[in-house]
Design an enzyme around this catalytic site. Sequence first.
Site, short mmCIF file in Angstrom:
data_model
loop_
_atom_site.label_atom_id
_atom_site.label_comp_id
_atom_site.label_asym_id
_atom_site.label_seq_id
_atom_site.Cartn_x
_atom_site.Cartn_y
_atom_site.Cartn_z
N HIS A 311 0.85 -1.19 0.00
CA HIS A 311 0.00 0.00 0.00
C HIS A 311 0.88 1.24 0.00
O HIS A 311 1.94 1.23 0.63
CB HIS A 311 -0.92 0.01 1.23
CG HIS A 311 -2.08 0.93 1.07
ND1 HIS A 311 -1.99 2.27 1.35
CD2 HIS A 311 -3.33 0.70 0.61
CE1 HIS A 311 -3.16 2.84 1.08
NE2 HIS A 311 -3.99 1.90 0.63
N ASP A 368 -7.90 -5.28 0.02
CA ASP A 368 -8.41 -6.12 -1.06
C ASP A 368 -8.06 -7.59 -0.88
O ASP A 368 -8.60 -8.44 -1.58
CB ASP A 368 -7.86 -5.63 -2.41
CG ASP A 368 -8.48 -4.32 -2.79
OD1 ASP A 368 -9.68 -4.14 -2.52
OD2 ASP A 368 -7.78 -3.46 -3.33
#
Length: 434
Positions: A311, A368
């Site tokens: 991320h 996700d």
Amino acid sequence: MTDKLKQLPPAILTLDDKSYSLPTLIGAEGEKAIDISKLRSQSHYVTLDEGYGNTASCESAITYIDGEKGILRYRGYPIEELAEHSRFVEVAYLLLNGELPNSQQLLEFSTNLNESSIIHEDMHHFFNGFPRGSHPMGILATMVASLSTFYPIPDRLDTATEQQIVINLISQVRTIAAFSYKKSIGEPLVYPSYKLKYVRNFLNMMFSSPVRDYQLDDDIVRAIDMFLILHADHEQNCSTSSVRTAGSSMANVYAVASAGISALWGPRHGGANQQVIQMLEQIHADGGDGTEFINQAKDKNSSSRLMGFGHRVYKNFDPRATVLKKQCDKLFDKAGVSDPLFDIARKLEEIALKDDYFISRKLYPNVDFYSGLILRAAGIPTNMYTVLFAIGRMPGWLAHWREMLHGEQVIITRPRQIYVGEPLRRYQDIEQRP
Ligand code: CMC
């Protein structure tokens, strides 16, 4: 700049033997910044920050993230508390209005959402025009932009109209999403029902039909609601920045929301949830435990990445992934419910978290990684995953659009660049060109 930012002693920057005093500021949670808004006019220098990893594009009071500590808060409330105690509609109200609603406010908001869920009947024809197999994100972006032609926005937007447009978008995005799915499988559209609440209404539009009622499972409804809460905002991510950028030109809000949906679609952003499941399915079909896939993801000569890992902001853990993993555990612990892909995901996570490649780059599971498994358990088809992300993110996009619109001034987003092309050259007639 608002008076919410406290001033610190200025930074002194020396360029070409000249010194410039740059204001420095501190935000509500101690984030420090150098204000360079006058740098170019004073020095003719610009700053270079590809991907904007070091640039605060605005002040915002909506969401706070500390990527190093794995903190995410909406309007000051920790995401873990909201995921456990709240519901998506309440969180949407919080993001848009800054405070949690009281019972009366929640009832009015929720009723208004329900009563705004029908889309103009003529829009139904559009769904027939998309080729079979069209990706629902393409349909969603198109249909949301086309709302502007059915519900034109007056030149002067008063508070009540603006509020109603926001409600329409949050409600209608769910109707459009379900309709696009129904069309893609060749089934008749199921209209929204005033009797059903937000998530139940959506699932009913997706899965019931004139010949078959859909049995709503409370655990699935709760899991989808939580999924939407966890996706509702994430400060200046790619799609929200697109929303603010498009909105800064004063484009109509339907076009602005459509810009957000388009930006979200990419596999490095919201599209990753679909890619995670495709990756897990591939590993399952190949019969491996994921080791080979991980080796590929680490290989510099391969374009493959471990989807659902890494991320831009979280360099410790993504708190949304932690909540979702727990929710997955709950769902799959239910008697009779299992999913081999969940076992592969657990194994992949275990391998990656011990692997120096991922440790040294601070790559951890992101939201996700587990979200697709929840959607799979709910029977949502893979190509609808990013659509669900878009439904969840709509209140966040609109909260940012409104915050920008009602800020001290709306400055059109217009970054500079550093030109690296040809120097001046003269036009040549075609016969003289090599
Ligand atoms: N698998 C393998 N290597 C990776 C991964 C991954 N998932 N993510 C980053 N890396 C490596 C990358 O190759 C680079 O290595 P090196 O330093 O040797 O060149 C290093 O880690 C830094 O990567 P980066 O691309 O510069 O990092 P970034 O902060 O720009 O990218 C990211 C963040 C999310 C785009 C990236 O981690 C990624 O592509 N992840 C997979 C896609 C994904 O899961 N996206 C969902 C993001 S969360 C939902 C959302 O908010 O949109």
